[in-house]
Design a protein around this motif. Structure first.
Motif, PDB file in Angstrom:
ATOM      1  N   VAL A   1       0.892  -1.293   0.235  1.00 30.19           N
ATOM      2  CA  VAL A   1      -0.133   0.187   0.375  1.00 30.19           C
ATOM      3  C   VAL A   1       0.843   0.687  -0.202  1.00 30.19           C
ATOM      4  O   VAL A   1       2.222   1.780   0.634  1.00 30.19           O
ATOM      5  CB  VAL A   1      -0.665  -0.065   1.558  1.00 30.19           C
ATOM      6  CG1 VAL A   1      -1.978   1.675   1.389  1.00 30.19           C
ATOM      7  CG2 VAL A   1      -1.913  -1.219   0.933  1.00 30.19           C
ATOM      8  N   THR A   2       0.910   2.192  -1.229  1.00 33.87           N
ATOM      9  CA  THR A   2       1.576   3.311  -0.851  1.00 33.87           C
ATOM     10  C   THR A   2       0.354   4.783  -0.901  1.00 33.87           C
ATOM     11  O   THR A   2      -0.566   4.242  -1.750  1.00 33.87           O
ATOM     12  CB  THR A   2       2.461   3.633  -2.669  1.00 33.87           C
ATOM     13  OG1 THR A   2       3.289   4.618  -2.238  1.00 33.87           O
ATOM     14  CG2 THR A   2       1.845   3.248  -3.679  1.00 33.87           C
ATOM     15  N   HIS A   3       0.973   5.454  -0.391  1.00 37.20           N
ATOM     16  CA  HIS A   3      -0.273   6.295   0.251  1.00 37.20           C
ATOM     17  C   HIS A   3       0.925   7.908  -0.581  1.00 37.20           C
ATOM     18  O   HIS A   3       1.816   8.354  -0.271  1.00 37.20           O
ATOM     19  CB  HIS A   3      -0.615   6.870   0.879  1.00 37.20           C
ATOM     20  CG  HIS A   3      -1.654   8.022   1.647  1.00 37.20           C
ATOM     21  ND1 HIS A   3      -1.860   8.769   1.243  1.00 37.20           N
ATOM     22  CD2 HIS A   3      -0.890   8.994   3.009  1.00 37.20           C
ATOM     23  CE1 HIS A   3      -2.956   9.553   1.582  1.00 37.20           C
ATOM     24  NE2 HIS A   3      -2.679  10.281   2.449  1.00 37.20           N
ATOM     25  N   GLY A   4      -0.262   8.612  -1.261  1.00 35.50           N
ATOM     26  CA  GLY A   4       0.822   9.744  -1.090  1.00 35.50           C
ATOM     27  C   GLY A   4       0.269  10.974  -2.435  1.00 35.50           C
ATOM     28  O   GLY A   4      -1.447  10.652  -2.011  1.00 35.50           O
ATOM     29  N   SER A   5       0.443  11.616  -3.154  1.00 36.69           N
ATOM     30  CA  SER A   5      -0.204  13.452  -3.695  1.00 36.69           C
ATOM     31  C   SER A   5      -0.589  12.707  -5.087  1.00 36.69           C
ATOM     32  O   SER A   5      -0.748  11.714  -5.166  1.00 36.69           O
ATOM     33  CB  SER A   5       0.732  14.309  -3.641  1.00 36.69           C
ATOM     34  OG  SER A   5       1.658  14.453  -4.227  1.00 36.69           O
ATOM     35  N   SER A   6      -0.837  14.462  -5.948  1.00 40.50           N
ATOM     36  CA  SER A   6      -1.179  13.444  -7.164  1.00 40.50           C
ATOM     37  C   SER A   6       0.598  13.005  -7.887  1.00 40.50           C
ATOM     38  O   SER A   6       0.859  12.246  -8.283  1.00 40.50           O
ATOM     39  CB  SER A   6      -0.766  15.146  -8.040  1.00 40.50           C
ATOM     40  OG  SER A   6       0.105  15.641  -7.694  1.00 40.50           O
ATOM     41  N   ILE A   7       1.281  12.673  -7.496  1.00 42.97           N
ATOM     42  CA  ILE A   7       3.452  12.516  -7.523  1.00 42.97           C
ATOM     43  C   ILE A   7       2.699  10.635  -7.070  1.00 42.97           C
ATOM     44  O   ILE A   7       3.093  10.420  -8.337  1.00 42.97           O
ATOM     45  CB  ILE A   7       4.087  12.971  -6.359  1.00 42.97           C
ATOM     46  CG1 ILE A   7       3.954  14.596  -6.923  1.00 42.97           C
ATOM     47  CG2 ILE A   7       5.251  12.280  -6.782  1.00 42.97           C
ATOM     48  CD1 ILE A   7       5.447  14.684  -5.768  1.00 42.97           C
TER      49      ILE A   7
END
Length: 338
Positions: free
Chosen positions: A154-160
């Motif tokens: 699972v990876t979380h972040g922004s538009s990047i």
């Protein structure tokens, strides 16, 4: 051609990479947030959560074809939506076909693979919300749905992390990394809305994961001061740890964005200050005994030297996605044990 249609329940079973699904008489909408929380979210958060980055239909079947029907008039869909729909079809993990279709309701049939049983993964475009109205196989075909036995990342972040600039849904940097390492990935990148939210942290805590990466900071560089950002990052990590106390976890600070490196916001923040805060919070928890919590410096992933593939000085473009993926493979994923 006689077909067998999957029921809505079976369509839900076939979806991988979604957090929750909305089932209506018209069809199934994949969401990357708990729908019960929608009244607590901003319009921007809702807009991005209904965009199906990393979401795919996964079917193990001997059917010579798979038919998909979709509608695009989906509540919550808003913002700068692509003019075209795009679907990537993988057969046994290998790219088989990319289908580009003008945005709008449509029904498409995918075929052309060899006889026998195959794992068919049909990726939805990372910024094109849609309702799945129909999935059909040829009559009499075998059908196993959704099961993805690979380790869960699972990876979380922004538009990047959402990677709307990628050439296609299997060419986002998370999808590239997952394919290289044979991972079952869930992309919780929310363009403009990675706000160190306790709601998202609680959702991640409840989401099955064997590996976690959290890219924090870029969307809130002007929204917190040093004191409140430190508390928000610490609280986010602690909440995630409530559900994943020992899961290998890397906190990744923001990649390079030149205008945000040296120009302080009204709250006195810059990206170097954010990176230092994230690093210190992670080091504190490590000193307290969390040996599976790690820090990765985002400026080492994409730096000033990478602006050739970051024309807006913020987002890696289509050519930048493989580069960022390679940096993750070299600098982040080994921390997790790969």
């Amino acid at each position: 051609m006689s077909q067998q249609e999957l029921s809505q329940v079976r369509i839900v079973e076939a979806l991988v990479g979604a957090i929750e699904t909305e089932v209506t008489p018209q069809g199934v909408v994949p969401w990357r947030i708990y729908r019960g929380w929608l009244p607590l979210l901003s319009e921007g958060e809702i807009n991005r959560a209904v965009e199906p980055a990393g979401v795919r239909l996964r079917i193990e079947t001997d059917s010579p074809s798979v038919t998909l029907g979709v509608e695009t008039n989906v509540p919550g869909a808003a913002g700068d939506l692509p003019a075209n729909l795009m679907f990537d079809v993988l057969v046994d993990g290998q790219m088989h076909e990319r289908r580009v279709q003008p945005r709008g309701d449509c029904e498409l049939t995918f075929t052309g693979w060899s006889a026998g049983s195959h794992v068919i993964e049909l990726y939805l475009q990372q910024k094109s919300p849609l309702r799945i109205t129909r999935v059909a196989l040829e009559a009499g075909a075998s059908c196993k749905l959704g099961n993805d036995p690979r380790p869960r990342w699972v990876t979380h972040g922004s538009s990047i992390t959402q990677a709307g600039q990628a050439a296609g849904p299997t060419e986002t940097w998370p999808a590239i990394v997952a394919a290289k390492l044979n991972l079952n990935h869930t992309n919780l990148g929310y363009g403009g809305n990675c706000i160190v939210s306790q709601l998202v942290a609680r959702m991640i805590a409840a989401t099955p994961a064997d590996y976690l990466t959290l890219c924090l900071g870029i969307n809130v560089v002007g929204g917190y001061d040093q004191r409140t950002f430190r508390a928000a990052v610490a609280g986010f990590i602690l909440t995630v740890r409530d559900g994943h106390p020992t899961t290998p976890l890397v906190c990744v600070s923001p990649i390079c964005s030149p205008p945000r490196e040296v120009n302080p916001t009204a709250t006195g923040m810059t990206l170097p200050i954010q990176r230092d805060i994230i690093r210190k919070v992670v080091m504190y928890f490590r000193e307290m005994g969390d040996a599976n919590l790690h820090y990765a410096d985002g400026s080492a992933l994409m730096s000033q030297a990478d602006m050739d593939v970051m024309p807006d000085e913020l987002h890696p473009n289509a050519q930048g996605q493989p580069r960022l993926a390679q940096r993750y493979l070299e600098k982040v994923m080994p921390i997790l044990g790969f």
